[in-house]
Scaffold this active site. Structure first.
Site, PDB file in Angstrom:
ATOM      1  N   HIS A   1      44.818 -24.031   9.973  1.00 31.42           N
ATOM      2  CA  HIS A   1      43.734 -25.388  10.780  1.00 31.42           C
ATOM      3  C   HIS A   1      44.045 -25.680  11.823  1.00 31.42           C
ATOM      4  O   HIS A   1      42.402 -26.444  13.033  1.00 31.42           O
ATOM      5  CB  HIS A   1      43.145 -25.818   9.507  1.00 31.42           C
TER       6      HIS A   1
ATOM      7  N   LYS B   1      34.157 -24.184  -7.155  1.00 29.10           N
ATOM      8  CA  LYS B   1      35.602 -24.509  -7.522  1.00 29.10           C
ATOM      9  C   LYS B   1      36.312 -26.001  -7.816  1.00 29.10           C
ATOM     10  O   LYS B   1      35.522 -26.712  -6.946  1.00 29.10           O
ATOM     11  CB  LYS B   1      36.386 -24.663  -5.708  1.00 29.10           C
TER      12      LYS B   1
ATOM     13  N   ARG C   1      41.440 -15.261  11.241  1.00 31.49           N
ATOM     14  CA  ARG C   1      42.940 -14.228  11.093  1.00 31.49           C
ATOM     15  C   ARG C   1      43.652 -13.083  11.679  1.00 31.49           C
ATOM     16  O   ARG C   1      44.288 -12.284  11.747  1.00 31.49           O
ATOM     17  CB  ARG C   1      43.972 -15.106   9.879  1.00 31.49           C
TER      18      ARG C   1
ATOM     19  N   SER D   1      45.459 -21.600   3.102  1.00 32.39           N
ATOM     20  CA  SER D   1      45.342 -22.299   1.993  1.00 32.39           C
ATOM     21  C   SER D   1      45.993 -21.936   0.295  1.00 32.39           C
ATOM     22  O   SER D   1      46.811 -22.228  -0.691  1.00 32.39           O
ATOM     23  CB  SER D   1      44.499 -23.091   1.892  1.00 32.39           C
TER      24      SER D   1
END
Length: 155
Positions: free
Chosen positions: A18, A42, A91, A129
């Site tokens: 990031h 979440k 990515r 993450s």
């Protein structure tokens, strides 16, 4: 006209990947707002307050970077913050498929916003993450993957 980009994400945690996107984005934008979004579905591993503090500390020498948290549609936040760009890192092709759909929806909510994708630097592409959370949960050091130091405790 000032080029302002919102870099949205849950950033749970904010990684060197990031950080790479933000630092490279500063070559394109006058200001980058790192927006930590709340996701009601979440539960965070690292508290929002703690992550905000750590990200602010990581960019303390970059006046063109600021950190906010939000609980709204990303496109609405961009409009309210004066950002006409959304900055996103990719990515792999899976990220592209996911981000492409989101970018279309954001554009339908805020017509003036453009999403800019930067490809993650190859040496940082494996970092995620979720992998970092898993390593941390089981007591492994994650310092090599983060632009700040974490204490042992996750709270």
């Amino acid at each position: 006209m000032k080029r302002v980009a919102l870099f949205p994400g849950s950033f749970d945690p904010f990684t060197k990947g990031h950080e790479d996107i933000v630092l490279r984005g500063l070559k394109l934008f006058d200001e980058i707002i790192i927006g930590i979004g709340r996701n009601a579905r979440k539960e965070r591993y690292f508290s929002l307050e703690r992550m905000t503090r750590l990200i602010e500390e990581a960019f303390r020498s970059e006046p063109a970077v600021r950190v906010i948290s939000y609980d709204d549609l990303t496109a609405n936040v961009a409009r309210n913050e004066g950002a006409t760009f959304l900055l996103r890192g990719l990515r792999n092709t899976t990220d592209f498929e996911y981000e492409n759909g989101i970018s279309q929806v954001n554009r339908s909510v805020y017509e003036e916003v453009e999403t800019v994708f930067l490809i993650t630097s190859p040496h940082l592409a494996p970092i995620s993450s979720s992998i970092i959370r898993e390593l941390h949960r089981y007591g492994r050091s994650v310092d090599a993957f983060l632009p700040y130091q974490l204490e042992e405790s996750k709270v």
